[in-house]
Write an enzyme that holds these catalytic residues in place. Structure first.
Site, PDB file in Angstrom:
ATOM      1  N   ASP A 182       0.852  -1.183   0.000  1.00 35.79           N
ATOM      2  CA  ASP A 182       0.000   0.000   0.000  1.00 35.79           C
ATOM      3  C   ASP A 182       0.892   1.239   0.000  1.00 35.79           C
ATOM      4  OD1 ASP A 182      -2.378   1.761   0.643  1.00 35.79           O
ATOM      5  OD2 ASP A 182      -3.298  -0.202   0.887  1.00 35.79           O
ATOM      6  N   HIS A 202       1.979   1.871  -3.163  1.00 32.28           N
ATOM      7  CA  HIS A 202       1.055   2.820  -3.779  1.00 32.28           C
ATOM      8  C   HIS A 202       1.597   4.243  -3.780  1.00 32.28           C
ATOM      9  CE1 HIS A 202      -2.675   0.024  -2.997  1.00 32.28           C
ATOM     10  NE2 HIS A 202      -1.739  -0.535  -3.750  1.00 32.28           N
TER      11      HIS A 202
END
Length: 416
Positions: free
Chosen positions: A242, A265
């Protein structure tokens, strides 16, 4: 990062502070008011100084060291001179641990061993963070050690993208209301949820920190920072499933420098605007960083159709290399993951004083900079300078809405 809400704030023993400026004196007053502080730690033990190796308290390799660590901390925290808690090289197991100050003098935890959390999430007995430290000034966590959250089982159980009432999984680290503190050279591996949550801290540095987790690890933000001031993440490597680094509300004067991110991310501000009481995010510098094979590069995201009216200002991203990044530069004020929200009304979050400078490399999409601002409160004072990104060998384009960026140097012009 599960964006259904800022649930990780609500899981703490104490609610978020109303002010992000967490100075030492203020923290002490706050802690006293909440009953966390007395004139000295309530240990019943004489103050000592020196080193507190867990072996003195029954800690052994290939065994559970939960109680040994707690006992060592209690005595070290009572020391009237600087003290050290040592976990030597070797393999250990440890259940959820929470230790608190204030301590009478600076305290350092030196970890050279590899420590495993229970693989079964139930083994942590509902703890929100596996290794949790709070209300301490001059705290250091250092060494060559690895905190292995053994998250693979938990990732398979994670259904938070579909279930708003999902089971909240345990983070590797929680650093809460710490002042003038540092984490140096430690590795966080395979956390069940976020690797690190920083809340209510002031003058807190991560230097040489390493995060290791596979791309498919769900909701495993590397370092999430909220309601804190003067936090630095420097000379670090973050690979996770993430956001490598994410900023929540109330973050002020945050620096990310010489950091490698990927997979993950990217480096994100937000998401913001979900709740009425969110505090401004001010002063964010991301410099000399490399992002490789990430879903996003540098990003600011806010929710539409939500009540939050906070502000985001003085965000500066410069001297950044992108290597095969999906969305290298993105401001998204229509953030709506999995289309589980409405865009009927624009975001109420005000974004201003933002700059993207000397950002180069390769994009996995044709659009390099994507600046989608709120139609209700357009972005102001946005600068794009020397952005040279390519997609399949050709220059990327730029997409803009509700913003009129000042573009200088080699950078793509906005398209609607």
């Amino acid at each position: 990062m599960w964006e259904g809400g800022w649930w990780f704030y609500s899981t703490f023993d104490d609610p978020p502070l109303s002010s992000p400026f967490i100075l030492h004196a203020q923290s002490r007053d706050l802690c006293k008011a909440r009953g966390h502080l007395t004139s000295s730690p309530n240990t019943g033990l004489p103050s000592q100084s020196g080193n507190f190796d867990i072996s003195r308290f029954g800690g052994k390799p290939n065994a559970d060291i939960t109680q040994a660590f707690k006992s060592a901390w209690t005595q070290a925290c009572s020391s009237t001179s600087p003290s050290k808690v040592a976990i030597p090289a070797g393999k250990y197991q440890m259940s959820a641990v929470e230790v608190k100050g204030p301590c009478k003098a600076p305290i350092e935890v030196i970890v050279d061993g590899s420590i495993n959390a229970p693989a079964n999430p139930d083994g942590l007995k509902g703890a929100d963070q596996w290794f949790k430290v709070g209300y301490v000034s001059s705290f250091t966590l250092s060494g060559k050690g690895v905190f292995d959250g053994q998250g693979a089982t938990a990732w398979k159980q994670n259904d938070c993208a579909k279930n708003k009432n999902c089971k909240k999984l345990c983070m590797n680290f929680g650093f809460n209301f710490l002042n003038n503190s540092i984490v140096r050279d430690i590795t966080s591996k395979d956390s069940k949820n976020f690797h690190v949550n920083v809340l209510g801290c002031s003058n807190f540095t991560f230097d040489g920190f390493k995060i290791v987790a596979p791309k498919e690890s769900l909701n495993t933000d590397g370092i999430h920072i909220g309601r804190s001031t003067n936090v630095k993440v420097i000379n670090s490597n973050i690979a996770t499933g993430d956001d490598c680094i994410s900023l929540g509300d109330g973050s002020k004067n945050t620096t990310v420098q010489n950091v490698n991110c990927g997979p993950g991310h990217g480096i994100s501000v937000g998401s913001l605007g979900k709740y009425k009481d969110e505090e401004p995010v001010e002063g964010f510098l991301v410099k000399n960083c490399t992002l490789k094979n990430t879903d996003n590069g540098v990003r600011i995201k806010t929710w539409p159709n939500e009540p939050g009216t906070t502000t985001v200002s003085d965000m500066h991203f410069e001297d950044i290399t992108m290597v095969d990044v999906m969305n290298p530069i993105i401001v998204d004020q229509e953030y709506c993951p999995s289309n589980q929200c409405s865009k009927a009304n624009p975001s109420k979050v005000k974004i201003s004083k933002i700059s993207f400078k000397n950002i180069k490399g390769t994009s996995e999409t044709k659009e390099g900079p994507v600046l989608i601002c709120s139609s209700g409160i357009p972005c102001e004072d946005v600068k794009v300078s020397d952005v040279d990104l390519t997609f399949k060998g050709a220059a990327t384009t730029a997409k803009c809405a509700n913003v009129k960026p000042i573009i200088t140097g080699k950078a793509p012009a906005c398209e609607a």
